[in-house]
Design a protein around this motif. Structure first.
Motif, PDB file in Angstrom:
ATOM      1  N   ALA A 370      25.982 -22.801  20.460  1.00  0.00           N
ATOM      2  CA  ALA A 370      25.269 -21.625  20.961  1.00  0.00           C
ATOM      3  C   ALA A 370      23.967 -21.447  20.177  1.00  0.00           C
ATOM      4  N   PRO A 371      22.881 -21.075  20.868  1.00  0.00           N
ATOM      5  CA  PRO A 371      21.561 -21.010  20.217  1.00  0.00           C
ATOM      6  C   PRO A 371      21.386 -19.762  19.359  1.00  0.00           C
ATOM      7  N   ILE A 372      22.306 -19.546  18.438  1.00  0.00           N
ATOM      8  CA  ILE A 372      22.297 -18.346  17.612  1.00  0.00           C
ATOM      9  C   ILE A 372      21.699 -18.666  16.246  1.00  0.00           C
ATOM     10  N   ILE A 373      20.732 -17.856  15.861  1.00  0.00           N
ATOM     11  CA  ILE A 373      20.093 -17.956  14.555  1.00  0.00           C
ATOM     12  C   ILE A 373      20.362 -16.654  13.819  1.00  0.00           C
ATOM     13  N   LEU A 374      20.951 -16.742  12.643  1.00  0.00           N
ATOM     14  CA  LEU A 374      21.168 -15.556  11.829  1.00  0.00           C
ATOM     15  C   LEU A 374      20.054 -15.438  10.801  1.00  0.00           C
ATOM     16  N   SER A 375      19.766 -14.214  10.421  1.00  0.00           N
ATOM     17  CA  SER A 375      18.686 -13.984   9.473  1.00  0.00           C
ATOM     18  C   SER A 375      18.940 -12.683   8.725  1.00  0.00           C
ATOM     19  N   THR A 376      18.055 -12.399   7.795  1.00  0.00           N
ATOM     20  CA  THR A 376      18.051 -11.076   7.184  1.00  0.00           C
ATOM     21  C   THR A 376      17.512 -10.083   8.216  1.00  0.00           C
ATOM     22  N   PRO A 377      17.962  -8.811   8.181  1.00  0.00           N
ATOM     23  CA  PRO A 377      17.434  -7.812   9.127  1.00  0.00           C
ATOM     24  C   PRO A 377      15.917  -7.684   9.025  1.00  0.00           C
ATOM     25  N   HIS A 378      15.287  -7.623  10.175  1.00  0.00           N
ATOM     26  CA  HIS A 378      13.830  -7.527  10.290  1.00  0.00           C
ATOM     27  C   HIS A 378      13.145  -8.694   9.587  1.00  0.00           C
ATOM     28  N   PHE A 379      13.892  -9.791   9.400  1.00  0.00           N
ATOM     29  CA  PHE A 379      13.386 -11.003   8.758  1.00  0.00           C
ATOM     30  C   PHE A 379      12.870 -10.730   7.343  1.00  0.00           C
ATOM     31  N   LEU A 380      13.569  -9.875   6.611  1.00  0.00           N
ATOM     32  CA  LEU A 380      13.207  -9.572   5.226  1.00  0.00           C
ATOM     33  C   LEU A 380      13.152 -10.861   4.409  1.00  0.00           C
ATOM     34  N   ASP A 381      12.075 -11.049   3.660  1.00  0.00           N
ATOM     35  CA  ASP A 381      11.853 -12.234   2.825  1.00  0.00           C
ATOM     36  C   ASP A 381      11.791 -13.522   3.633  1.00  0.00           C
ATOM     37  N   GLY A 382      11.618 -13.398   4.949  1.00  0.00           N
ATOM     38  CA  GLY A 382      11.556 -14.576   5.800  1.00  0.00           C
ATOM     39  C   GLY A 382      10.134 -14.874   6.237  1.00  0.00           C
ATOM     40  N   PHE A 383      10.025 -15.759   7.210  1.00  0.00           N
ATOM     41  CA  PHE A 383       8.725 -16.153   7.764  1.00  0.00           C
ATOM     42  C   PHE A 383       8.051 -14.927   8.378  1.00  0.00           C
ATOM     43  N   GLU A 384       6.867 -14.575   7.876  1.00  0.00           N
ATOM     44  CA  GLU A 384       6.204 -13.341   8.302  1.00  0.00           C
ATOM     45  C   GLU A 384       5.867 -13.337   9.784  1.00  0.00           C
ATOM     46  N   GLY A 385       5.642 -14.525  10.342  1.00  0.00           N
ATOM     47  CA  GLY A 385       5.289 -14.587  11.757  1.00  0.00           C
ATOM     48  C   GLY A 385       6.349 -13.990  12.655  1.00  0.00           C
ATOM     49  N   PHE A 386       7.617 -14.088  12.250  1.00  0.00           N
ATOM     50  CA  PHE A 386       8.698 -13.543  13.069  1.00  0.00           C
ATOM     51  C   PHE A 386       8.600 -12.024  13.162  1.00  0.00           C
ATOM     52  N   SER A 387       8.491 -11.359  12.018  1.00  0.00           N
ATOM     53  CA  SER A 387       8.498  -9.895  12.015  1.00  0.00           C
ATOM     54  C   SER A 387       7.201  -9.335  12.587  1.00  0.00           C
ATOM     55  N   LEU A 388       6.075  -9.991  12.296  1.00  0.00           N
ATOM     56  CA  LEU A 388       4.793  -9.485  12.791  1.00  0.00           C
ATOM     57  C   LEU A 388       4.723  -9.553  14.311  1.00  0.00           C
ATOM     58  N   ALA A 389       5.219 -10.637  14.897  1.00  0.00           N
ATOM     59  CA  ALA A 389       5.132 -10.815  16.346  1.00  0.00           C
ATOM     60  C   ALA A 389       5.917  -9.751  17.087  1.00  0.00           C
ATOM     61  N   MET A 390       7.027  -9.304  16.492  1.00  0.00           N
ATOM     62  CA  MET A 390       7.887  -8.333  17.166  1.00  0.00           C
ATOM     63  C   MET A 390       7.613  -6.892  16.728  1.00  0.00           C
ATOM     64  N   GLY A 391       6.704  -6.723  15.790  1.00  0.00           N
ATOM     65  CA  GLY A 391       6.433  -5.372  15.313  1.00  0.00           C
ATOM     66  C   GLY A 391       7.534  -4.807  14.443  1.00  0.00           C
ATOM     67  N   LEU A 392       8.295  -5.682  13.766  1.00  0.00           N
ATOM     68  CA  LEU A 392       9.381  -5.215  12.912  1.00  0.00           C
ATOM     69  C   LEU A 392       8.836  -4.824  11.539  1.00  0.00           C
ATOM     70  N   GLU A 393       9.606  -4.011  10.823  1.00  0.00           N
ATOM     71  CA  GLU A 393       9.168  -3.514   9.525  1.00  0.00           C
ATOM     72  C   GLU A 393      10.268  -3.723   8.496  1.00  0.00           C
ATOM     73  N   PRO A 394      10.281  -4.888   7.831  1.00  0.00           N
ATOM     74  CA  PRO A 394      11.321  -5.142   6.838  1.00  0.00           C
ATOM     75  C   PRO A 394      11.217  -4.198   5.649  1.00  0.00           C
TER      76      PRO A 394
END
Length: 507
Positions: A370-394
Protein backbone atom coordinates in the motif's frame (compact mmCIF):
# COMPACT_ATOMS: atom_id res chain seq x y z
CA UNK A 1 38.43 16.45 81.89
CA UNK A 2 40.11 15.79 78.53
CA UNK A 3 38.49 12.39 78.18
CA UNK A 4 35.03 13.88 77.60
CA UNK A 5 35.80 15.76 74.32
CA UNK A 6 37.75 12.80 73.00
CA UNK A 7 34.83 10.49 73.65
CA UNK A 8 32.41 12.97 72.10
CA UNK A 9 34.57 13.38 69.01
CA UNK A 10 34.96 9.62 68.61
CA UNK A 11 31.22 9.08 68.99
CA UNK A 12 30.55 11.92 66.55
CA UNK A 13 32.98 10.49 64.01
CA UNK A 14 31.41 7.05 64.34
CA UNK A 15 27.93 8.55 63.81
CA UNK A 16 29.15 10.46 60.73
CA UNK A 17 30.78 7.35 59.27
CA UNK A 18 27.70 5.22 59.96
CA UNK A 19 25.43 7.89 58.47
CA UNK A 20 27.63 8.03 55.38
CA UNK A 21 27.95 4.28 54.94
CA UNK A 22 24.32 3.46 55.73
CA UNK A 23 22.76 6.54 54.13
CA UNK A 24 24.85 6.74 50.97
CA UNK A 25 25.74 3.09 50.35
CA UNK A 26 23.76 0.48 52.27
CA UNK A 27 20.26 1.99 52.24
CA UNK A 28 20.38 3.14 48.57
CA UNK A 29 21.59 -0.34 47.65
CA UNK A 30 18.65 -1.83 49.58
CA UNK A 31 16.27 0.50 47.71
CA UNK A 32 17.88 -0.47 44.38
CA UNK A 33 17.55 -4.18 45.14
CA UNK A 34 13.93 -3.63 46.18
CA UNK A 35 13.17 -1.88 42.88
CA UNK A 36 14.84 -4.70 40.95
CA UNK A 37 12.78 -7.24 42.87
CA UNK A 38 9.54 -5.36 42.23
CA UNK A 39 10.21 -4.89 38.50
CA UNK A 40 9.81 -8.47 37.41
CA UNK A 41 7.08 -9.92 35.27
CA UNK A 42 6.16 -12.63 37.76
CA UNK A 43 2.62 -13.91 37.45
CA UNK A 44 0.46 -12.66 40.31
CA UNK A 45 2.78 -9.77 41.22
CA UNK A 46 1.59 -6.16 41.28
CA UNK A 47 3.83 -5.37 38.28
CA UNK A 48 2.35 -8.28 36.33
CA UNK A 49 -1.26 -7.31 37.11
CA UNK A 50 -0.81 -3.67 36.07
CA UNK A 51 1.04 -4.72 32.91
CA UNK A 52 -1.43 -7.45 31.90
CA UNK A 53 -4.48 -5.19 32.10
CA UNK A 54 -3.55 -1.53 31.71
CA UNK A 55 -6.12 0.65 33.43
CA UNK A 56 -4.31 3.98 33.08
CA UNK A 57 -6.08 6.28 30.58
CA UNK A 58 -4.67 5.99 27.05
CA UNK A 59 -6.15 7.92 24.14
CA UNK A 60 -5.69 7.86 20.39
CA UNK A 61 -6.42 11.39 19.19
CA UNK A 62 -7.09 11.80 15.46
CA UNK A 63 -6.49 15.03 13.56
CA UNK A 64 -8.11 14.83 10.11
CA UNK A 65 -6.91 16.89 7.13
CA UNK A 66 -10.09 18.15 5.46
CA UNK A 67 -9.60 19.31 1.84
CA UNK A 68 -11.53 22.59 1.55
CA UNK A 69 -11.04 23.00 -2.21
CA UNK A 70 -11.99 19.43 -3.16
CA UNK A 71 -13.88 20.35 -6.36
CA UNK A 72 -10.96 22.38 -7.72
CA UNK A 73 -8.48 19.57 -7.08
CA UNK A 74 -10.79 17.01 -8.72
CA UNK A 75 -11.56 19.13 -11.79
CA UNK A 76 -7.90 20.03 -12.31
CA UNK A 77 -6.93 16.33 -12.09
CA UNK A 78 -4.30 17.12 -9.50
CA UNK A 79 -2.98 20.38 -10.97
CA UNK A 80 -4.40 22.53 -8.16
CA UNK A 81 -2.75 21.98 -4.80
CA UNK A 82 -5.15 21.00 -2.02
CA UNK A 83 -5.94 23.41 0.80
CA UNK A 84 -5.99 21.56 4.10
CA UNK A 85 -7.99 22.28 7.21
CA UNK A 86 -6.99 20.35 10.33
CA UNK A 87 -9.93 19.07 12.38
CA UNK A 88 -9.51 17.41 15.77
CA UNK A 89 -8.93 15.94 18.14
CA UNK A 90 -11.37 13.09 17.62
CA UNK A 91 -10.52 11.17 20.78
CA UNK A 92 -10.77 7.41 21.23
CA UNK A 93 -10.05 5.85 24.58
CA UNK A 94 -8.02 2.65 24.47
CA UNK A 95 -8.37 -0.52 26.48
CA UNK A 96 -5.22 -2.65 26.43
CA UNK A 97 -5.33 -6.21 27.69
CA UNK A 98 -2.71 -8.91 27.32
CA UNK A 99 -4.04 -12.12 25.78
CA UNK A 100 -2.83 -15.27 27.52
CA UNK A 101 0.41 -13.81 28.95
CA UNK A 102 2.44 -16.83 29.91
CA UNK A 103 5.76 -17.82 31.40
CA UNK A 104 7.03 -20.91 33.13
CA UNK A 105 7.72 -18.92 36.25
CA UNK A 106 6.82 -20.08 39.73
CA UNK A 107 10.13 -19.45 41.44
CA UNK A 108 12.35 -16.47 40.43
CA UNK A 109 15.47 -18.60 40.76
CA UNK A 110 14.28 -21.29 38.37
CA UNK A 111 11.76 -19.53 36.13
CA UNK A 112 11.97 -18.96 32.42
CA UNK A 113 13.49 -15.60 31.59
CA UNK A 114 10.84 -14.52 29.07
CA UNK A 115 7.12 -13.91 28.84
CA UNK A 116 5.01 -14.41 25.70
CA UNK A 117 1.85 -12.42 25.02
CA UNK A 118 -0.38 -10.71 22.53
CA UNK A 119 -2.02 -7.41 23.36
CA UNK A 120 -5.63 -6.78 22.43
CA UNK A 121 -6.41 -3.10 21.88
CA UNK A 122 -10.00 -1.85 21.79
CA UNK A 123 -11.02 1.71 20.96
CA UNK A 124 -14.08 3.62 22.19
CA UNK A 125 -15.03 7.07 20.91
CA UNK A 126 -14.83 9.56 23.79
CA UNK A 127 -17.37 12.31 23.21
CA UNK A 128 -16.41 14.31 26.30
CA UNK A 129 -12.73 14.58 25.33
CA UNK A 130 -13.68 15.27 21.70
CA UNK A 131 -15.81 18.25 22.71
CA UNK A 132 -18.13 19.48 19.95
CA UNK A 133 -16.62 17.12 17.39
CA UNK A 134 -18.45 13.97 16.33
CA UNK A 135 -17.77 10.78 14.36
CA UNK A 136 -20.64 11.96 12.11
CA UNK A 137 -18.72 15.06 11.01
CA UNK A 138 -18.27 15.15 7.22
CA UNK A 139 -14.86 15.68 5.61
CA UNK A 140 -13.13 15.51 2.23
CA UNK A 141 -9.95 13.43 2.24
CA UNK A 142 -7.44 12.06 -0.23
CA UNK A 143 -8.79 8.89 -1.87
CA UNK A 144 -6.28 6.39 -0.54
CA UNK A 145 -8.17 3.33 -1.90
CA UNK A 146 -8.05 4.70 -5.46
CA UNK A 147 -4.31 5.32 -5.25
CA UNK A 148 -3.77 1.85 -3.78
CA UNK A 149 -5.78 0.20 -6.58
CA UNK A 150 -3.91 2.09 -9.30
CA UNK A 151 -0.60 0.99 -7.77
CA UNK A 152 -1.87 -2.60 -7.59
CA UNK A 153 -2.96 -2.36 -11.23
CA UNK A 154 0.50 -1.14 -12.28
CA UNK A 155 2.05 -4.25 -10.82
CA UNK A 156 -0.54 -6.42 -12.55
CA UNK A 157 -0.01 -4.74 -15.92
CA UNK A 158 3.77 -5.00 -15.63
CA UNK A 159 3.35 -8.76 -15.48
CA UNK A 160 0.97 -8.86 -18.44
CA UNK A 161 2.77 -6.67 -20.96
CA UNK A 162 5.40 -8.80 -22.71
CA UNK A 163 8.82 -7.38 -23.57
CA UNK A 164 8.91 -5.69 -26.96
CA UNK A 165 5.31 -4.46 -26.78
CA UNK A 166 4.58 -1.15 -28.53
CA UNK A 167 5.34 1.96 -26.41
CA UNK A 168 2.36 3.07 -24.36
CA UNK A 169 0.78 -0.39 -24.10
CA UNK A 170 0.97 -0.36 -20.31
CA UNK A 171 -0.42 3.18 -20.18
CA UNK A 172 -3.40 2.12 -22.30
CA UNK A 173 -4.21 -0.69 -19.89
CA UNK A 174 -3.89 1.73 -16.97
CA UNK A 175 -6.24 4.19 -18.69
CA UNK A 176 -8.81 1.39 -19.03
CA UNK A 177 -8.59 0.72 -15.30
CA UNK A 178 -9.04 4.42 -14.57
CA UNK A 179 -12.16 4.48 -16.74
CA UNK A 180 -13.61 1.43 -14.97
CA UNK A 181 -13.57 3.37 -11.71
CA UNK A 182 -14.46 6.77 -13.17
CA UNK A 183 -16.75 7.54 -10.24
CA UNK A 184 -13.68 7.70 -8.01
CA UNK A 185 -11.50 10.82 -7.85
CA UNK A 186 -8.29 12.02 -6.21
CA UNK A 187 -10.38 13.47 -3.38
CA UNK A 188 -13.09 11.45 -1.65
CA UNK A 189 -15.85 13.87 -0.77
CA UNK A 190 -18.36 13.84 2.07
CA UNK A 191 -16.95 11.03 4.20
CA UNK A 192 -17.89 10.48 7.86
CA UNK A 193 -14.97 10.93 10.23
CA UNK A 194 -15.92 7.61 11.86
CA UNK A 195 -15.57 5.96 8.45
CA UNK A 196 -12.15 7.54 7.87
CA UNK A 197 -10.91 6.13 11.19
CA UNK A 198 -12.32 2.69 12.04
CA UNK A 199 -15.65 1.94 10.32
CA UNK A 200 -14.47 2.42 6.74
CA UNK A 201 -16.27 3.98 3.78
CA UNK A 202 -17.92 2.10 0.90
CA UNK A 203 -15.46 1.01 -1.81
CA UNK A 204 -17.81 -1.27 -3.73
CA UNK A 205 -17.28 0.91 -6.82
CA UNK A 206 -13.96 -0.90 -7.30
CA UNK A 207 -15.85 -4.10 -8.05
CA UNK A 208 -15.98 -2.74 -11.61
CA UNK A 209 -12.36 -3.88 -11.91
CA UNK A 210 -13.63 -7.44 -11.92
CA UNK A 211 -14.51 -6.77 -15.57
CA UNK A 212 -10.80 -7.13 -16.31
CA UNK A 213 -11.03 -10.83 -15.53
CA UNK A 214 -13.22 -11.32 -18.59
CA UNK A 215 -11.18 -8.92 -20.73
CA UNK A 216 -7.83 -10.49 -19.81
CA UNK A 217 -8.05 -14.31 -19.67
CA UNK A 218 -6.05 -15.78 -16.81
CA UNK A 219 -6.14 -12.59 -14.75
CA UNK A 220 -7.64 -12.80 -11.27
CA UNK A 221 -8.29 -9.54 -9.41
CA UNK A 222 -7.52 -9.88 -5.71
CA UNK A 223 -8.22 -6.80 -3.65
CA UNK A 224 -6.02 -5.81 -0.69
CA UNK A 225 -7.05 -7.11 2.73
CA UNK A 226 -7.86 -3.50 3.66
CA UNK A 227 -10.86 -3.81 1.29
CA UNK A 228 -12.46 -6.61 3.34
CA UNK A 229 -16.23 -6.17 3.34
CA UNK A 230 -15.65 -3.54 0.65
CA UNK A 231 -15.20 -0.84 3.21
CA UNK A 232 -11.93 1.02 3.69
CA UNK A 233 -10.75 3.02 6.72
CA UNK A 234 -7.28 4.12 7.71
CA UNK A 235 -7.52 2.18 11.01
CA UNK A 236 -10.15 -0.32 9.88
CA UNK A 237 -9.42 -3.82 11.16
CA UNK A 238 -7.38 -2.55 14.08
CA UNK A 239 -10.16 -2.26 16.67
CA UNK A 240 -10.14 -5.29 18.94
CA UNK A 241 -7.03 -6.77 17.31
CA UNK A 242 -3.38 -7.30 18.22
CA UNK A 243 0.02 -6.33 16.82
CA UNK A 244 1.30 -9.89 16.89
CA UNK A 245 2.96 -12.06 19.49
CA UNK A 246 5.75 -10.58 21.60
CA UNK A 247 8.28 -12.44 23.70
CA UNK A 248 9.99 -10.17 26.21
CA UNK A 249 12.46 -10.66 29.03
CA UNK A 250 10.82 -10.75 32.46
CA UNK A 251 13.70 -9.10 34.32
CA UNK A 252 14.14 -12.07 36.67
CA UNK A 253 17.80 -12.53 35.74
CA UNK A 254 18.81 -8.91 35.13
CA UNK A 255 16.87 -5.71 35.77
CA UNK A 256 18.43 -4.15 32.67
CA UNK A 257 16.54 -6.72 30.53
CA UNK A 258 13.12 -5.91 31.97
CA UNK A 259 10.64 -5.61 29.08
CA UNK A 260 13.29 -5.99 26.37
CA UNK A 261 11.99 -7.76 23.26
CA UNK A 262 13.50 -11.14 22.42
CA UNK A 263 11.16 -12.16 19.56
CA UNK A 264 8.24 -10.74 17.62
CA UNK A 265 5.99 -13.21 15.85
CA UNK A 266 8.56 -15.88 16.59
CA UNK A 267 11.50 -14.05 15.00
CA UNK A 268 14.46 -12.30 16.69
CA UNK A 269 14.77 -9.81 13.84
CA UNK A 270 12.84 -8.04 11.09
CA UNK A 271 13.04 -8.73 7.37
CA UNK A 272 11.86 -5.45 5.87
CA UNK A 273 15.04 -3.43 5.49
CA UNK A 274 18.41 -3.61 3.76
CA UNK A 275 20.76 -4.44 6.62
CA UNK A 276 20.94 -6.48 9.81
CA UNK A 277 21.35 -3.27 11.80
CA UNK A 278 18.08 -1.78 10.54
CA UNK A 279 16.36 -5.17 10.93
CA UNK A 280 17.55 -5.52 14.53
CA UNK A 281 14.68 -6.11 16.93
CA UNK A 282 15.67 -4.32 20.12
CA UNK A 283 14.16 -2.25 22.91
CA UNK A 284 10.73 -2.55 24.50
CA UNK A 285 7.22 -2.17 23.13
CA UNK A 286 7.10 1.38 24.52
CA UNK A 287 4.87 0.69 27.52
CA UNK A 288 7.51 -0.49 30.02
CA UNK A 289 11.19 0.32 30.49
CA UNK A 290 14.10 -1.00 32.56
CA UNK A 291 14.98 0.86 35.78
CA UNK A 292 17.95 3.12 36.49
CA UNK A 293 17.94 5.08 33.25
CA UNK A 294 20.87 7.36 32.55
CA UNK A 295 20.67 10.59 30.58
CA UNK A 296 23.59 9.49 28.43
CA UNK A 297 21.86 6.32 27.25
CA UNK A 298 19.00 6.48 24.72
CA UNK A 299 15.84 4.45 25.18
CA UNK A 300 14.93 2.08 22.37
CA UNK A 301 11.38 1.26 21.25
CA UNK A 302 10.08 -1.13 18.62
CA UNK A 303 7.11 0.46 16.86
CA UNK A 304 4.88 -1.91 14.89
CA UNK A 305 3.28 1.00 12.98
CA UNK A 306 6.67 2.13 11.67
CA UNK A 307 7.93 -1.46 11.30
CA UNK A 308 11.25 -0.53 12.91
CA UNK A 309 13.02 0.33 16.14
CA UNK A 310 13.50 3.91 17.25
CA UNK A 311 16.09 5.50 19.51
CA UNK A 312 14.95 8.39 21.69
CA UNK A 313 17.56 10.54 23.40
CA UNK A 314 17.40 12.56 26.61
CA UNK A 315 15.99 16.03 26.09
CA UNK A 316 15.29 17.61 29.48
CA UNK A 317 14.20 17.10 33.05
CA UNK A 318 10.63 17.98 33.90
CA UNK A 319 7.95 17.37 36.51
CA UNK A 320 4.87 15.23 35.93
CA UNK A 321 2.28 15.22 38.73
CA UNK A 322 4.96 16.23 41.27
CA UNK A 323 7.27 13.44 40.11
CA UNK A 324 10.69 14.12 38.58
CA UNK A 325 10.87 12.83 35.02
CA UNK A 326 13.42 12.44 32.26
CA UNK A 327 11.99 13.42 28.89
CA UNK A 328 13.19 11.49 25.85
CA UNK A 329 12.47 12.45 22.23
CA UNK A 330 13.67 11.42 18.75
CA UNK A 331 16.84 13.14 17.61
CA UNK A 332 16.77 14.99 14.31
CA UNK A 333 19.19 12.42 12.89
CA UNK A 334 16.73 9.58 13.49
CA UNK A 335 14.57 10.20 10.40
CA UNK A 336 17.02 12.10 8.25
CA UNK A 337 17.33 11.05 4.63
CA UNK A 338 20.44 9.13 3.54
CA UNK A 339 21.86 12.29 1.96
CA UNK A 340 22.10 13.81 5.46
CA UNK A 341 22.57 10.63 7.48
CA UNK A 342 24.17 7.77 5.51
CA UNK A 343 23.36 5.33 8.33
CA UNK A 344 19.71 5.55 7.27
CA UNK A 345 20.42 4.28 3.76
CA UNK A 346 19.22 0.81 4.79
CA UNK A 347 15.71 2.23 5.27
CA UNK A 348 15.67 3.55 1.70
CA UNK A 349 14.23 0.89 -0.61
CA UNK A 350 13.87 3.10 -3.68
CA UNK A 351 15.95 2.90 -6.85
CA UNK A 352 16.15 6.68 -6.83
CA UNK A 353 17.55 7.38 -3.35
CA UNK A 354 16.81 11.11 -3.67
CA UNK A 355 13.16 10.19 -3.09
CA UNK A 356 14.07 9.10 0.45
CA UNK A 357 13.59 12.49 2.05
CA UNK A 358 14.04 13.48 5.69
CA UNK A 359 11.19 12.99 8.14
CA UNK A 360 9.38 10.19 6.28
CA UNK A 361 9.24 6.38 6.37
CA UNK A 362 7.96 4.37 3.43
CA UNK A 363 6.09 1.49 5.11
CA UNK A 364 4.65 -0.01 1.93
CA UNK A 365 7.17 -2.83 2.44
CA UNK A 366 5.25 -3.97 5.53
CA UNK A 367 1.74 -2.91 4.40
CA UNK A 368 1.26 -5.28 1.47
CA UNK A 369 2.54 -2.68 -0.95
CA UNK A 370 0.00 0.00 0.00
CA UNK A 371 1.35 3.46 -0.93
CA UNK A 372 1.46 4.63 2.68
CA UNK A 373 4.18 6.98 3.89
CA UNK A 374 4.43 7.73 7.59
CA UNK A 375 6.02 10.90 8.87
CA UNK A 376 6.18 13.30 11.75
CA UNK A 377 3.00 15.44 12.04
CA UNK A 378 3.10 18.43 9.70
CA UNK A 379 6.44 17.00 8.52
CA UNK A 380 8.26 18.32 11.60
CA UNK A 381 12.04 18.18 11.02
CA UNK A 382 11.33 16.79 7.56
CA UNK A 383 11.71 18.02 3.99
CA UNK A 384 10.43 21.62 4.04
CA UNK A 385 8.90 21.30 0.59
CA UNK A 386 6.24 18.96 1.95
CA UNK A 387 4.91 21.29 4.65
CA UNK A 388 5.26 24.47 2.59
CA UNK A 389 3.31 23.08 -0.37
CA UNK A 390 0.36 22.13 1.83
CA UNK A 391 0.43 25.18 4.06
CA UNK A 392 1.18 23.11 7.16
CA UNK A 393 2.74 24.59 10.28
CA UNK A 394 5.02 22.19 12.17
CA UNK A 395 5.36 22.86 15.89
CA UNK A 396 7.77 21.04 18.20
CA UNK A 397 5.44 21.44 21.16
CA UNK A 398 2.41 20.00 19.33
CA UNK A 399 3.96 17.50 16.93
CA UNK A 400 7.06 15.99 18.55
CA UNK A 401 6.98 12.50 20.04
CA UNK A 402 7.94 12.63 23.73
CA UNK A 403 8.18 10.07 26.52
CA UNK A 404 8.55 11.09 30.18
CA UNK A 405 10.00 8.41 32.47
CA UNK A 406 10.75 8.19 36.19
CA UNK A 407 14.40 7.26 35.78
CA UNK A 408 14.90 5.13 38.91
CA UNK A 409 12.05 2.72 38.22
CA UNK A 410 11.53 3.15 34.47
CA UNK A 411 7.90 4.04 35.23
CA UNK A 412 6.14 5.69 32.28
CA UNK A 413 4.67 8.97 33.54
CA UNK A 414 3.48 10.58 30.31
CA UNK A 415 3.83 9.93 26.59
CA UNK A 416 2.80 11.43 23.27
CA UNK A 417 3.55 9.19 20.29
CA UNK A 418 2.74 11.23 17.20
CA UNK A 419 2.61 9.87 13.65
CA UNK A 420 1.17 11.24 10.41
CA UNK A 421 -0.33 9.04 7.69
CA UNK A 422 0.35 10.22 4.14
CA UNK A 423 -0.33 8.91 0.65
CA UNK A 424 2.15 9.20 -2.18
CA UNK A 425 0.46 10.54 -5.31
CA UNK A 426 2.31 10.44 -8.63
CA UNK A 427 1.28 11.33 -12.16
CA UNK A 428 -0.27 8.31 -13.86
CA UNK A 429 -1.91 7.65 -17.19
CA UNK A 430 -5.34 7.86 -15.62
CA UNK A 431 -7.70 10.80 -15.81
CA UNK A 432 -8.05 11.11 -12.03
CA UNK A 433 -4.53 12.52 -11.52
CA UNK A 434 -3.14 13.14 -14.95
CA UNK A 435 -1.90 16.64 -13.98
CA UNK A 436 -0.04 15.85 -10.77
CA UNK A 437 3.41 17.45 -10.82
CA UNK A 438 6.39 15.44 -12.04
CA UNK A 439 7.75 15.21 -8.50
CA UNK A 440 4.40 13.98 -7.22
CA UNK A 441 2.78 14.86 -3.90
CA UNK A 442 2.98 13.53 -0.40
CA UNK A 443 -0.64 13.97 0.60
CA UNK A 444 -1.49 13.82 4.33
CA UNK A 445 -4.77 12.24 5.35
CA UNK A 446 -4.51 12.45 9.16
CA UNK A 447 -2.14 12.40 12.10
CA UNK A 448 -2.55 10.75 15.48
CA UNK A 449 -1.39 11.52 18.98
CA UNK A 450 -1.31 8.42 21.17
CA UNK A 451 -1.49 9.97 24.60
CA UNK A 452 -0.84 8.17 27.89
CA UNK A 453 -0.48 9.46 31.43
CA UNK A 454 -0.04 7.83 34.81
CA UNK A 455 -3.20 7.82 36.91
CA UNK A 456 -3.50 9.66 40.23
CA UNK A 457 -3.92 6.32 42.01
CA UNK A 458 -0.63 5.04 40.56
CA UNK A 459 1.09 8.32 41.46
CA UNK A 460 0.06 7.92 45.11
CA UNK A 461 1.06 4.27 45.04
CA UNK A 462 4.48 5.22 43.65
CA UNK A 463 4.95 7.87 46.32
CA UNK A 464 4.05 5.41 49.09
CA UNK A 465 6.26 2.59 47.80
CA UNK A 466 9.24 4.48 46.38
CA UNK A 467 9.30 8.20 47.13
CA UNK A 468 8.41 8.01 50.83
CA UNK A 469 11.07 5.40 51.74
CA UNK A 470 13.72 7.34 49.80
CA UNK A 471 12.70 10.61 51.47
CA UNK A 472 12.77 8.90 54.86
CA UNK A 473 16.27 7.55 54.18
CA UNK A 474 17.45 11.00 53.08
CA UNK A 475 16.01 12.63 56.19
CA UNK A 476 17.44 10.00 58.54
CA UNK A 477 20.93 10.05 57.03
CA UNK A 478 21.16 13.85 57.17
CA UNK A 479 19.76 13.93 60.71
CA UNK A 480 22.38 11.44 61.87
CA UNK A 481 25.02 13.29 59.87
CA UNK A 482 23.99 16.50 61.64
CA UNK A 483 24.06 14.73 65.03
CA UNK A 484 27.56 13.42 64.33
CA UNK A 485 28.80 16.84 63.22
CA UNK A 486 27.15 18.41 66.28
CA UNK A 487 28.91 15.95 68.58
CA UNK A 488 32.27 16.73 66.97
CA UNK A 489 31.62 20.48 67.29
CA UNK A 490 30.61 20.05 70.93
CA UNK A 491 33.79 18.05 71.51
CA UNK A 492 35.84 20.88 69.98
CA UNK A 493 34.05 23.47 72.08
CA UNK A 494 34.54 21.42 75.25
CA UNK A 495 38.19 20.83 74.36
CA UNK A 496 38.79 24.56 73.80
CA UNK A 497 36.95 25.41 77.01
CA UNK A 498 39.03 22.91 78.95
CA UNK A 499 42.26 24.34 77.49
CA UNK A 500 41.27 27.86 78.50
CA UNK A 501 40.28 26.70 81.98
CA UNK A 502 43.60 24.92 82.37
CA UNK A 503 45.54 28.00 81.22
CA UNK A 504 43.79 30.17 83.80
CA UNK A 505 44.47 27.70 86.56
CA UNK A 506 48.22 27.97 85.88
CA UNK A 507 48.27 31.73 86.03
Amino acid sequence: MQTSPIVLSVIGAIVIILAGVLGFAVFPNVVEKTIEKELRLLKGSDTWNKWADIEAPIYLNFYIFNVTNADEVIESQGLVMPKLQELGPYAYRQRRQKIDPRSECRNPSTCKQTVKYEQNVTYFFDQEKSGDLSEDDIVNVVNLPLIAVIKMAEGLIAGLVPPGSPPGTADQFLAIIGNLVNTEHLIKKDVRVGDVTFAGWDVSSFLALKALESMLPGVIIEFPSEFDGFRFGVYKGRNGTTDGEFEVYSGTKAASQFGQIKNWNGSPSLTYWNSSKCNALTGTDGSIFPPFLEKENPIVIFNTDLCRTLELTFKEERTVQDLKAYRFAPSRQLLQGPDQNPENMCYCLRENTTECRSGIIDVSVCRNGAPIILSTPHFLDGFEGFSLAMGLEPSREKHETTIDIEHRTGLLLEAHKRIQVNVEVKRKYVAQFANVTDDGMLFPILWVDEEAAISEVDVEDFKDRVESPIKTINIVRWVFMAIGIALVLVAIIVFVACRKSKSKSHV
